[in-house]
Design an enzyme around this catalytic site. Structure first.
Site, short mmCIF file in Angstrom:
data_model
loop_
_atom_site.label_atom_id
_atom_site.label_comp_id
_atom_site.label_asym_id
_atom_site.label_seq_id
_atom_site.Cartn_x
_atom_site.Cartn_y
_atom_site.Cartn_z
CB SER A 156 -52.50 15.83 96.26
OG SER A 156 -53.49 16.52 95.51
CE LYS A 194 -53.80 13.90 92.98
NZ LYS A 194 -54.92 14.62 93.59
#
Length: 235
Positions: A156, A194
């Site tokens: 990701s 993230k």
């Protein structure tokens, strides 16, 4: 046969090593070739390695060795002269530049950080604690404060230079600036790596892969558990 950019990069590295004794940083290479991101430099270096012009050396910062030069090298070319600021790992708001290929533990005067395991959904950092697992890292990667290491699982954040199987070095903190890559605990049960964005009263956790969606939460649902300060990759 080298592409124009490969030739330009190889000669820039050669000139820097002749003048300064060390290769340029990835930022300096990016600026010299007028590229928008350091991912392009990684691709060019890989291409030069595959063609036998360049080799990356383990356990050293800026560890590049020129094996040979193009037959059509033009002596006396004037190229940009960089200002050097050696670092083992560079972390920016766009990409992460890993250390040269390593097989930890193999560092002199290494620091030993707790390796809490693979960062995966459904596992708070506290549950990953296992002081019996340690990761040796270069002391240059660790500044002040408390640090730990995690093994990355998934892709990701691949467009930020963070790949599956990489080890990320995290400085423990409870807050971070907008745009920082963080370890975030969501709803007290899911941990993720993230980029943090604050949008009004909401918090967005952005991936660095177009195949994943940005997730937006209320401020009471996200707790920062650390910020990314370094990365180690094994080859």
């Amino acid at each position: 046969m080298l592409t124009r950019k490969q030739h330009q990069l190889l000669m820039f590295i050669h000139d820097c090593m002749q003048k300064q004794g060390v290769p340029p940083s990835f930022d300096e290479m990016k600026d010299a070739l007028e590229l928008k991101s350091k991912s392009g430099i990684h691709r060019l270096i890989t291409g030069l390695e595959e063609r036998g012009f360049l080799r990356r050396l383990p356990h050293r910062a800026r560890a590049l060795e020129i094996l040979r030069l193009p037959d059509n090298m033009e002596p006396g070319e004037v190229r940009p002269r960089p200002a050097f600021s050696p670092r083992l790992v560079e972390v920016t708001n766009e990409t992460v530049t890993p250390t040269p290929p390593v097989s930890p533990p193999a560092y002199t005067n290494a620091m030993h950080l707790p390796l809490y395991g693979r960062i995966a959904a459904g596992t708070p950092i506290e549950a990953l604690r296992d002081e019996s697992n340690m990761l040796d890292v270069p002391p240059d990667l660790v500044g002040s404060g408390d640090h730990y290491a995690l093994e990355v699982e998934g892709d990701s954040m691949v467009d930020a230079g963070i790949h599956d199987g990489d080890y990320v070095i995290i400085q423990r903190c409870t807050d971070a600036e907008n745009g920082t890559i963080v370890v975030a605990l969501v709803d007290r049960e899911e941990v993720t790596l993230k980029r943090l964005r604050r949008k009004g009263a909401s918090i967005a956790l952005e991936p660095a892969n177009m195949n994943y969606e940005t997730r937006i939460f209320g401020p009471d649902r996200v707790r920062v558990q650390g910020r990314l300060v370094g990365l180690i990759r094994k080859y």
